[in-house]
Each structure stands twice: as structure tokens, then as C-alpha cells.
Design a protein around this motif. Structure first.
Motif, PDB file in Angstrom:
ATOM      1  N   VAL A 112      15.105  17.154  25.724  1.00  0.00           N
ATOM      2  CA  VAL A 112      14.937  17.833  24.443  1.00  0.00           C
ATOM      3  C   VAL A 112      14.436  16.821  23.414  1.00  0.00           C
ATOM      4  N   GLY A 113      15.047  15.634  23.416  1.00  0.00           N
ATOM      5  CA  GLY A 113      14.606  14.590  22.500  1.00  0.00           C
ATOM      6  C   GLY A 113      13.195  14.112  22.801  1.00  0.00           C
ATOM      7  N   ILE A 114      12.887  13.893  24.080  1.00  0.00           N
ATOM      8  CA  ILE A 114      11.542  13.442  24.457  1.00  0.00           C
ATOM      9  C   ILE A 114      10.512  14.495  24.083  1.00  0.00           C
ATOM     10  N   GLY A 115      10.815  15.760  24.381  1.00  0.00           N
ATOM     11  CA  GLY A 115       9.892  16.833  24.044  1.00  0.00           C
ATOM     12  C   GLY A 115       9.687  16.975  22.552  1.00  0.00           C
ATOM     13  N   ALA A 116      10.759  16.789  21.776  1.00  0.00           N
ATOM     14  CA  ALA A 116      10.640  16.880  20.314  1.00  0.00           C
ATOM     15  C   ALA A 116       9.720  15.797  19.768  1.00  0.00           C
ATOM     16  N   VAL A 117       9.819  14.596  20.325  1.00  0.00           N
ATOM     17  CA  VAL A 117       8.940  13.504  19.887  1.00  0.00           C
ATOM     18  C   VAL A 117       7.493  13.797  20.276  1.00  0.00           C
ATOM     19  N   CYS A 118       7.268  14.225  21.511  1.00  0.00           N
ATOM     20  CA  CYS A 118       5.904  14.523  21.967  1.00  0.00           C
ATOM     21  C   CYS A 118       5.296  15.670  21.167  1.00  0.00           C
ATOM     22  N   ALA A 119       6.127  16.618  20.723  1.00  0.00           N
ATOM     23  CA  ALA A 119       5.626  17.732  19.919  1.00  0.00           C
ATOM     24  C   ALA A 119       5.112  17.260  18.563  1.00  0.00           C
ATOM     25  N   GLN A 120       5.589  16.119  18.083  1.00  0.00           N
ATOM     26  CA  GLN A 120       5.096  15.572  16.822  1.00  0.00           C
ATOM     27  C   GLN A 120       3.866  14.693  17.035  1.00  0.00           C
ATOM     28  N   VAL A 121       3.792  14.060  18.189  1.00  0.00           N
ATOM     29  CA  VAL A 121       2.702  13.115  18.438  1.00  0.00           C
ATOM     30  C   VAL A 121       1.402  13.838  18.767  1.00  0.00           C
ATOM     31  N   PHE A 122       1.486  14.913  19.544  1.00  0.00           N
ATOM     32  CA  PHE A 122       0.272  15.591  20.012  1.00  0.00           C
ATOM     33  C   PHE A 122       0.061  16.888  19.249  1.00  0.00           C
ATOM     34  N   GLU A 123      -1.201  17.264  19.094  1.00  0.00           N
ATOM     35  CA  GLU A 123      -1.528  18.398  18.230  1.00  0.00           C
ATOM     36  C   GLU A 123      -1.572  19.729  18.972  1.00  0.00           C
ATOM     37  N   ASN A 124      -1.272  19.742  20.264  1.00  0.00           N
ATOM     38  CA  ASN A 124      -1.200  21.008  20.974  1.00  0.00           C
ATOM     39  C   ASN A 124      -0.080  20.943  22.004  1.00  0.00           C
ATOM     40  N   SER A 125       0.431  22.108  22.351  1.00  0.00           N
ATOM     41  CA  SER A 125       1.576  22.181  23.262  1.00  0.00           C
ATOM     42  C   SER A 125       1.204  21.747  24.672  1.00  0.00           C
ATOM     43  N   ARG A 126      -0.042  21.942  25.055  1.00  0.00           N
ATOM     44  CA  ARG A 126      -0.460  21.546  26.401  1.00  0.00           C
ATOM     45  C   ARG A 126      -0.317  20.039  26.596  1.00  0.00           C
TER      46      ARG A 126
ATOM     47  N   VAL B 217      15.899  12.346  18.666  1.00  0.00           N
ATOM     48  CA  VAL B 217      15.871  13.414  17.665  1.00  0.00           C
ATOM     49  C   VAL B 217      15.613  12.834  16.280  1.00  0.00           C
ATOM     50  N   ALA B 218      16.277  11.719  15.964  1.00  0.00           N
ATOM     51  CA  ALA B 218      16.036  11.069  14.669  1.00  0.00           C
ATOM     52  C   ALA B 218      14.578  10.637  14.543  1.00  0.00           C
ATOM     53  N   LEU B 219      14.019  10.122  15.636  1.00  0.00           N
ATOM     54  CA  LEU B 219      12.612   9.726  15.619  1.00  0.00           C
ATOM     55  C   LEU B 219      11.704  10.939  15.423  1.00  0.00           C
ATOM     56  N   ALA B 220      12.047  12.057  16.041  1.00  0.00           N
ATOM     57  CA  ALA B 220      11.242  13.273  15.899  1.00  0.00           C
ATOM     58  C   ALA B 220      11.203  13.734  14.441  1.00  0.00           C
ATOM     59  N   PHE B 221      12.354  13.709  13.767  1.00  0.00           N
ATOM     60  CA  PHE B 221      12.385  14.082  12.346  1.00  0.00           C
ATOM     61  C   PHE B 221      11.538  13.120  11.518  1.00  0.00           C
ATOM     62  N   ARG B 222      11.627  11.840  11.850  1.00  0.00           N
ATOM     63  CA  ARG B 222      10.847  10.853  11.089  1.00  0.00           C
ATOM     64  C   ARG B 222       9.351  11.075  11.304  1.00  0.00           C
ATOM     65  N   LEU B 223       8.943  11.359  12.529  1.00  0.00           N
ATOM     66  CA  LEU B 223       7.534  11.576  12.812  1.00  0.00           C
ATOM     67  C   LEU B 223       7.020  12.859  12.176  1.00  0.00           C
TER      68      LEU B 223
ATOM     69  N   ALA C 178      -1.211  19.404  12.654  1.00  0.00           N
ATOM     70  CA  ALA C 178      -1.784  18.163  13.147  1.00  0.00           C
ATOM     71  C   ALA C 178      -0.743  17.402  13.964  1.00  0.00           C
ATOM     72  N   GLY C 179      -1.205  16.469  14.755  1.00  0.00           N
ATOM     73  CA  GLY C 179      -0.334  15.564  15.472  1.00  0.00           C
ATOM     74  C   GLY C 179      -0.608  14.145  15.029  1.00  0.00           C
ATOM     75  N   LEU C 180       0.323  13.254  15.292  1.00  0.00           N
ATOM     76  CA  LEU C 180       0.096  11.864  14.918  1.00  0.00           C
ATOM     77  C   LEU C 180      -1.063  11.266  15.708  1.00  0.00           C
ATOM     78  N   ARG C 181      -1.276  11.783  16.904  1.00  0.00           N
ATOM     79  CA  ARG C 181      -2.422  11.336  17.713  1.00  0.00           C
ATOM     80  C   ARG C 181      -3.510  12.391  17.601  1.00  0.00           C
ATOM     81  N   GLN C 182      -4.540  12.071  16.875  1.00  0.00           N
ATOM     82  CA  GLN C 182      -5.623  13.005  16.647  1.00  0.00           C
ATOM     83  C   GLN C 182      -6.580  13.007  17.838  1.00  0.00           C
ATOM     84  N   SER C 183      -7.162  14.163  18.088  1.00  0.00           N
ATOM     85  CA  SER C 183      -8.159  14.252  19.144  1.00  0.00           C
ATOM     86  C   SER C 183      -9.404  13.472  18.733  1.00  0.00           C
ATOM     87  N   ALA C 184      -9.982  12.798  19.703  1.00  0.00           N
ATOM     88  CA  ALA C 184     -11.189  12.019  19.409  1.00  0.00           C
ATOM     89  C   ALA C 184     -12.348  12.958  19.091  1.00  0.00           C
TER      90      ALA C 184
END
Length: 535
Positions: free
Chosen positions: A174-188, A255-261, A269-275
Motif C-alpha cells: 500500500v505504501g509502495i503503491g501510494a508513492v508510485c502513484a505520486q511519481v508517475f502520471e498514469n496508473s499503468r 505513507v509519509a513520503l507519499a503525502f510529501r510527494l 501530473a506526476g513527479l516523473r514527467q513523460s519525455a
């Protein structure tokens, strides 16, 4: 207004939209231990010494790699948790990763969170509501698992430890998924990283470390693999309750990291933008076919690499089976009782290729689901407003899913016995198990046919294909422990096909299932051509 204002409302909405998802996962995972415990007396008849039967398993590297470290497996509870607890823990991680991405990034993609944020909703309320739902789901999994295990006659302390050990793996992802949901701009992409790199990578590393045995020089590395922490709690074997603090602490930090991100990114948007793409596309990328390849190539190549590496890793562990069988002749008898074969190498290769077939079917269903995703996002409607036909749009994704998954499944059969072939100098094994995959291809195409049929006629029920895959996984790995009717176990895509070379080739079943798969594919295409878009 607080950043958490409206958390209760977002929690209720998330529960309303996802209650069936959580109910199915919890009921399925919680039932594994009590169902397995009912078959313990079949495997170990009353009055017999369990050590005579189980000692060969406890030291077998292949069994350790598949099931995890074996502690006190001579008791009913210890054996039951070793047999299914590790798998339940892994799938609890999958549940947690899917669940949090489904309730956050996927909702944001589809525009629902934007509607919520137009009201009196704090910035972090949607994420907080989703996290609360996932946490409650994992806690409910722990409670139901422990309660059913106690009802099945297993000790209370071990049952509680087992439920907690399984649930905390869900919380980690749950924590890993929450972080990845902030980093990437799509669910895939978020799912690919959560379940592909982290979940799959941890699983492969765990297999390598555990397969080496507890006396290996790098055995202590298991403490660095979060996917193994649940098993290191040692339910039913002098429980180590303090180990639960490791996944709980990691989950809180993530989880704390996910809130911060989330505070550092914009909505949608995601923190990692598509090229940015090229200014001009090559000619072969014009039209629906080129677009489908551009959209799917990353996922397709990632899946191909993942399944080949995983298959080769499994095969490198299985290459030790001949030595284990010579030292432990009781192992063949034990596998016969569990529904396998006295030929240990043959039994495991065929079983693991079948299991990897389900994994490749998940790949195929995911690739084909992109057709429906493009529709719900409005992209398909814009594309169809041009000279692009519905046939071309549907076939572009369907052919990619078909060809890519079939190539991946054949690669599974060819790569799994590589280590064994090199060790024994028998390269004919590669061709032998390549034929195993080839003989099971109609089952894979049938899964794709079911998915296409649902997309074509009942797009809102497209998730039913995951129930088919879940039942297939249960039949492939767990059904051997239960006295289920043979017709029921065979009621899955690979149930009636010959598993070469264990079974003689059944060309009738091969032809009938291939024809059925083709009919479903055509019906799905016709339905997609006839129905409204968006549906």
C-alpha cells in the motif's frame, strides 16, 4: 481549511466504489489456510511420523525457493503456513498495490478526483481516504484469516500471527503503491513499477536467497527483503512478534513520503514527467497500429523481460532437483500425495510453466485493457473521428496482445530449462518444454478471447476476466490440496489441454479450444464494431 478536510467523505466514496474488490481479495486469501488445514490428515495420516515425510521437503532447495523458509513444519499449523502462508503474503502485497493505485491515480486519471476537489475537500483528503480504506482492508484480512484459522482447529497465537504476517505485507505495498502513484502520471506506469519491479523483483530475490538454504553465506539477505518479513514472523513456530515492526515501520515511512510527494506535484501530473515525443513521427507509426505500438511498447518489453528473467531464475533453482531426489527418495512420494508426479523434475517444470502461463495471461489482459482505457479517456472517440476504422483500432491492440503474449509464453518454456540443460548437457530439454508452452497456447488465446468479448459487448464488466485468471491460479497451484471434483478443477483455460510431456498430446482438445478462442475473438470484434463509443 485543513489539508485533510473531507477525509471521511472520500473514505465513504472509496469504499462505495471498491468494496467488491476488497471483499473478493479478502475472502479468497483468508480461505487458503483453513482450506489447506482440512487436507493435512490426507498428507500426514494420523499416527504417522510427520518427519519421515516432511524432512525431505524442509531441506529441498526448490521447495524452499517456491514456498519460503521452513521453520517448524512438523506441526499442522507450521506446515499449513509454510504451504500457503508465503503465497498469501505475496498476493496480499498485490492486493494492497492494486487497491491503493485503483483508489488514487486511477481515480485522478478518470477525472473523479477533480470533481471532488472542486468542493470543500483538502489537498490530501483523497489520498488519506484511500489509505484508510486500504489499511482497513488489510486489517480485516488479518482478522478474517485468524478467525477462520482458529475455527479450523489451528492454535490461537499462531493464527493471529499468521493473519498479521499476511496483512502487513499488504500494508507495505500500500505504501509502495501510494508513492508510485505520486511519481508517475498514469496508473499503468504506477502498477508496472509497484507490481513489476518491486513485487516481482522482491519475489525473484526471495526465491534465490531462500533456495540457497539457511546455511548459505548470504542467507541473512532475507532480512533486507520486505516480501519475506511476514514469513520471518514464524507463525506456529515460536512466534517473533517484534518482526511485525519492520513492515509496519516501512509502511508508515512510505505513507509519509507519499503525502510529501503529493504536495510537490500538480493535479493530474506526476513527479516523473513523460519525455516529449519526436517532432515528426516515422511513416510506419502513422495510424492506429503505430499509435498502439507507441502506447504499448514499454509495457510489452517490460513484461517480456520480466517473464523471461523470472522463468530463467526458477529454472536455475530447479536444476538442483535431481540431486535432491537422489538424496531424498521420499520426496517423490510426497509430491504424489500433493497431486504431482514421482518424476520431480518433470512435475515441477510442467507446474511452473502452467503457473507462468497465468502470469502471461495477466500480461495479455493488461495489454488488451488499454483498448478500453483509451475509450474511457476519450482518446478513442477522437481517433475514430478521423479516417481510422473501428476494426483497425480494435485489431491494433488485439494483435499486439496476442502476438506479444504468445511470444512471451513460448519464451517461458524455452528459458526455464536453460540452467538444467547447461548443467546436464541435454539441450533437448529446451525444445521439450518449448513444446509444453506451445501445447498450452490455446488456453492463453482463450483468455484473450474472453477479454475481447467483454470489451466488445459488456465493457463495464471487463474486470470479470480477472476472476477467470484468479480461478485459474487457484486450480493450478492450490486445488491439488483439496478434494475438488476433477471436472471443476479442469473448468479453466488450461484444464482440458495436454501438459506435455507429462500427458499425451490431445489434438481434439487443442483444436476445439483454439476454435472456441477464435470465435470469442471474432464475436468481441463484432461487438466493438456495433456498440456505442464510449459505452
Amino acid at each position: 481549511m485543513s489539508t485533510l478536510t473531507g477525509t471521511r467523505a472520500t473514505l465513504r466514496l472509496a469504499l462505495r466504489r471498491n468494496w467488491l474488490f476488497w471483499a473478493l481479495w479478502i475472502l479468497g486469501l483468508a480461505s487458503l489456510m483453513p482450506l489447506t488445514s482440512t487436507q493435512y490428515e490426507t498428507i500426514i495420516p494420523p499416527g504417522t511420523d510427520p518427519r519421515a515425510t516432511l524432512e525431505p521437503l524442509r531441506t529441498n532447495p526448490s521447495m524452499l525457493a517456491l514456498l519460503g523458509p521452513a521453520f517448524d513444519i512438523y506441526t499442522k499449523g507450521g506446515f499449513v503456513f509454510w504451504r500457503v502462508g508465503g503465497f498469501a503474503s505475496m498476493f496480499a502485497g498485490m492486493m494492497g498495490g492494486f487497491g491503493i493505485i485503483r483508489a488514487t491515480r486511477a481515480e485522478e486519471e478518470e477525472g473523479r478526483l477533480e470533481l471532488l476537489r472542486s468542493g470543500a475537500i483538502g489537498r490530501h483528503a483523497p489520498l488519506a481516504g484511500a489509505l484508510l480504506l486500504c489499511t482497513l482492508g488489510c486489517l480485516l484480512l488479518a482478522v478474517v484469516t485468524a478467525a477462520w484459522a482458529v475455527a479450523a482447529g489451528l492454535p490461537l497465537a499462531g493464527s493471529v500471527a499468521a493473519g498479521a504476517a499476511i496483512a502487513v505485507e499488504g500494508l507495505v505495498f500500500v505504501g509502495i503503491g501510494a508513492v508510485c502513484a505520486q511519481v508517475f502520471e498514469n496508473s499503468r506506469s504506477a502498477r508496472a513499477w509497484t507490481l513489476g519491479l518491486f513485487w516481482g523483483g522482491m519475489f525473484l530475490l526471495r526465491m534465490v536467497v531462500d533456495g540457497a538454504g539457511p546455511d548459505a553465506s548470504y542467507a541473512t539477505l532475507r532480512w533486507a527483503i520486505p516480501l519475506e518479513w511476514g514469513m520471518l514472523v514464524r507463525p506456529f513456530s515460536d512466534e517473533r512478534w517484534w518482526v511485525l515492526l519492520l513492515p509496519l515501520t516501512l509502511s508508515v515511512l512510505l505513507v509519509a513520503l507519499a503525502f510529501r510527494l503529493e504536495s510537490a506535484r500538480d493535479h493530474l501530473a506526476g513527479l516523473r514527467q513523460s519525455a516529449p515525443g519526436r517532432a515528426e513521427a516515422p511513416g510506419w507509426m502513422n495510424g492506429a497500429w503505430g499509435l498502439a505500438w507507441r502506447l504499448q511498447r514499454g509495457a510489452l518489453l517490460g513484461w517480456l523481460v520480466g517473464v523471461v528473467v523470472c522463468s530463467a531464475g526458477i529454472g536455475s533453482i530447479m536444476s538442483q532437483m535431481d540431486k535432491s531426489l537422489t538424496a531424498n527418495p521420499q520426496l517423490g512420494e510426497m509430491l504424489q500425495k500433493m497431486g504431482g508426479s514421482a518424476n520431480l523434475q518433470l512435475s515441477f517444470y510442467v507446474a511452473m510453466i502452467a503457473i507462468m502461463g497465468t502470469v502471461v495471461a495477466i500480461m495479455a489482459a493488461s495489454l488488451l485493457a488499454r483498448l478500453r482505457t483509451e475509450e474511457t479517456r476519450g482518446h478513442a472517440e477522437q481517433l475514430l473521428a478521423t479516417a481510422t476504422s473501428r476494426w483497425s483500432l480494435a485489431l491494433s491492440h488485439l494483435v499486439l496482445a496476442l502476438v506479444g503474449s504468445c511470444v512471451a509464453f513460448l519464451a517461458v518454456g524455452a528459458s526455464m530449462p536453460l540452467a538444467q540443460a547447461q548443467h546436464q548437457g541435454e539441450w533437448s530439454l529446451v525444445g521439450q518444454y518449448l513444446r509444453t508452452s506451445a501445447g498450452l497456447l490455446p488456453g492463453l488465446v482463450l483468455v484473450i478471447g474472453i477479454a475481447m468479448l467483454l470489451i466488445g459487448w459488456l465493457p463495464r464488466l471487463g474486470s470479470l476476466v480477472w476472476l477467470v485468471l484468479g480461478w485459474t491460479m487457484f486450480c493450478t497451484w492450490f486445488a491439488v490440496l483439496f478434494d475438488l471434483p476433477d471436472w471443476l478443477v479442469r473448468l479453466q483455460p488450461w484444464g482440458h489441454l495436454a501438459h506435455l510431456p507429462r500427458d499425451p498430446m490431445d489434438w481434439t482438445a487443442f483444436a476445439v479450444e483454439s476454435a472456441l478462442a477464435v470465435v470469442l475473438l471474432l464475436l468481441g470484434l463484432v461487438g466493438y464494431r456495433r456498440r456505442g463509443i464510449p459505452a
